[in-house]
Design a protein around this motif. Structure first.
Motif, PDB file in Angstrom:
ATOM      1  N   LEU A 220       0.306  -5.659   4.134  1.00 14.99           N
ATOM      2  CA  LEU A 220       0.413  -4.394   4.855  1.00 14.99           C
ATOM      3  C   LEU A 220       1.375  -3.453   4.142  1.00 14.99           C
ATOM      4  N   ARG A 221       2.494  -3.976   3.659  1.00 11.34           N
ATOM      5  CA  ARG A 221       3.454  -3.143   2.920  1.00 11.34           C
ATOM      6  C   ARG A 221       2.802  -2.549   1.676  1.00 11.34           C
ATOM      7  N   THR A 222       2.055  -3.368   0.941  1.00 11.90           N
ATOM      8  CA  THR A 222       1.372  -2.888  -0.265  1.00 11.90           C
ATOM      9  C   THR A 222       0.404  -1.763   0.061  1.00 11.90           C
ATOM     10  N   LEU A 223      -0.368  -1.930   1.130  1.00 14.05           N
ATOM     11  CA  LEU A 223      -1.358  -0.924   1.522  1.00 14.05           C
ATOM     12  C   LEU A 223      -0.680   0.386   1.913  1.00 14.05           C
ATOM     13  N   MET A 224       0.425   0.294   2.637  1.00 13.33           N
ATOM     14  CA  MET A 224       1.136   1.495   3.074  1.00 13.33           C
ATOM     15  C   MET A 224       1.766   2.234   1.899  1.00 13.33           C
ATOM     16  N   PHE A 229       3.361   6.260   1.525  1.00  8.02           N
ATOM     17  CA  PHE A 229       4.618   6.165   2.271  1.00  8.02           C
ATOM     18  C   PHE A 229       5.745   5.717   1.350  1.00  8.02           C
ATOM     19  N   CYS A 230       6.945   6.272   1.585  1.00  9.34           N
ATOM     20  CA  CYS A 230       8.056   6.017   0.666  1.00  9.34           C
ATOM     21  C   CYS A 230       8.924   4.841   1.102  1.00  9.34           C
ATOM     22  N   ARG A 231       8.930   4.518   2.387  1.00 14.14           N
ATOM     23  CA  ARG A 231       9.769   3.412   2.874  1.00 14.14           C
ATOM     24  C   ARG A 231       9.043   2.679   3.997  1.00 14.14           C
ATOM     25  N   ILE A 232       9.030   1.339   3.901  1.00 17.41           N
ATOM     26  CA  ILE A 232       8.388   0.507   4.918  1.00 17.41           C
ATOM     27  C   ILE A 232       9.422  -0.481   5.442  1.00 17.41           C
ATOM     28  N   GLY A 276       5.002 -11.494  14.350  1.00 21.99           N
ATOM     29  CA  GLY A 276       4.254 -10.393  14.954  1.00 21.99           C
ATOM     30  C   GLY A 276       4.694  -9.090  14.307  1.00 21.99           C
ATOM     31  N   ILE A 277       3.806  -8.400  13.634  1.00 18.64           N
ATOM     32  CA  ILE A 277       4.194  -7.312  12.736  1.00 18.64           C
ATOM     33  C   ILE A 277       4.319  -5.984  13.464  1.00 18.64           C
ATOM     34  N   THR A 278       5.516  -5.410  13.372  1.00 20.24           N
ATOM     35  CA  THR A 278       5.730  -3.998  13.686  1.00 20.24           C
ATOM     36  C   THR A 278       6.239  -3.341  12.411  1.00 20.24           C
ATOM     37  N   ALA A 279       5.437  -2.451  11.866  1.00 21.07           N
ATOM     38  CA  ALA A 279       5.820  -1.750  10.639  1.00 21.07           C
ATOM     39  C   ALA A 279       6.183  -0.318  10.962  1.00 21.07           C
ATOM     40  N   VAL A 280       7.277   0.165  10.388  1.00 23.22           N
ATOM     41  CA  VAL A 280       7.659   1.556  10.497  1.00 23.22           C
ATOM     42  C   VAL A 280       7.597   2.156   9.094  1.00 23.22           C
ATOM     43  N   ALA A 281       6.586   2.996   8.877  1.00 23.84           N
ATOM     44  CA  ALA A 281       6.373   3.613   7.568  1.00 23.84           C
ATOM     45  C   ALA A 281       6.866   5.057   7.614  1.00 23.84           C
ATOM     46  N   THR A 282       7.664   5.436   6.642  1.00 24.37           N
ATOM     47  CA  THR A 282       8.260   6.773   6.607  1.00 24.37           C
ATOM     48  C   THR A 282       7.663   7.578   5.447  1.00 24.37           C
ATOM     49  N   LYS A 283       7.310   8.817   5.748  1.00 24.47           N
ATOM     50  CA  LYS A 283       6.750   9.699   4.722  1.00 24.47           C
ATOM     51  C   LYS A 283       7.871  10.301   3.881  1.00 24.47           C
TER      52      LYS A 283
END
Length: 283
Positions: A220-224, A229-232, A276-283
């Motif tokens: 998921l990090r790779t895809l984001m 996105f600049c920070r995951i 259980g994944i909660t991802a916060v992706a920042t632009k």
């Protein structure tokens, strides 16, 4: 002939699923057929299929677990509101991706300037009860009909895994496009390490039903990152409370260790909380 796993009763207890074996098999066979249609479809065909296959799934299965879980929806929404409020300001625009009945945007409407609900259909939305600052947006499953940099916070819950693999990155790029610089996308999705998390849990070792793909932290990090996105970050969120944000390397290391364990040890309550994944992706 479709056969349940030998330990399907133990899985039922863990999932709190009380259906008879023949109903589990009927659900699985229908979901596999619909999922295979999506997987084999072209991009243009999928945009027409998303709404159709889910309508057929729910209309054909009156005992589908999501229907049985309707009574727990207000409690889940309350936890989501608690988790999302710290990321929102009074003048912000909030976007719920895969909004369903839009109960979460409705609940957040008093917190911020505008709340938007995005979905393939508005059939579940009670527009008579909608707040004045709510707006529904129809999507083909990927595209978001909004201007660039027009959203402060986007959120999806148990949606990412339902997207065809080819559509997942395309939707992430759309989310990135509509977010303002510094805006966040909060994505909650089940982990492949503790899965599968669709009906195939009773039959298969990986998701083969309507979960087109279940992700781990790394994938998921790779895809984001590929979407721009600049920070995951991957905070641990329990009952709507942000407990901690472990370093990605630590989570990935635990994930790799768990993958070596037998499935019965990976698929337990504690592993589920940690993975259980909660991802916060920042632009």
């Amino acid at each position: 002939m479709t056969k349940l796993k030998p330990d399907y009763v133990a899985i039922q207890r863990r999932w709190k699923d009380t259906r008879q074996p023949e109903r589990l098999i009927a659900h699985y066979e229908l979901e596999r057929r619909l999922a295979d249609r999506l997987r084999a479809a072209s991009r243009d065909e999928r945009f027409r299929l998303y709404a159709a296959v889910y309508s057929e799934l729910f209309n054909s299965l009156p005992d589908h677990p999501q229907k049985a879980a309707v009574g727990s929806r207000p409690n889940r929404v309350a936890k989501q509101v608690r988790a999302l409020k710290p990321l929102m300001g009074r003048g912000d625009v909030y976007l719920e991706i895969g909004c369903g009945d839009s109960s979460l945007p409705f609940a957040l409407s008093a917190t911020t300037r505008e709340v938007l609900g995005l979905d393939v259909t508005d059939a579940l939305v009670d527009f008579a009860a909608a707040p004045t600052n709510f707006r529904f947006l129809k999507t083909d499953g990927v595209d978001i009909p909004l201007a660039d940099s027009s959203v402060d916070l986007a959120h999806s819950d148990q949606l990412m895994e339902h997207l065809h693999v080819e559509d997942a990155e395309a939707q992430l790029r759309e989310i990135h496009r509509v977010l303002r610089p510094g805006g966040h996308y909060v994505c909650t999705t089940p982990s492949s390490v503790t899965g599968p998390h669709d009906v195939s849990v009773f039959f298969d070792e990986v998701a083969t039903g309507m979960h087109m793909r279940e992700y781990d932290y790394r994938s998921l990090r790779t895809l984001m990152l590929q979407a721009g996105f600049c920070r995951i970050e991957f905070p641990l969120v329990v009952a709507g409370y942000w407990l901690a944000t472990p370093p990605y390397r630590l989570l990935h290391g635990i994930e790799r260790a768990l993958q070596w364990l037998p499935a019965r040890l990976r698929r337990n309550q504690w592993a589920g909380v940690l993975m259980g994944i909660t991802a916060v992706a920042t632009k």
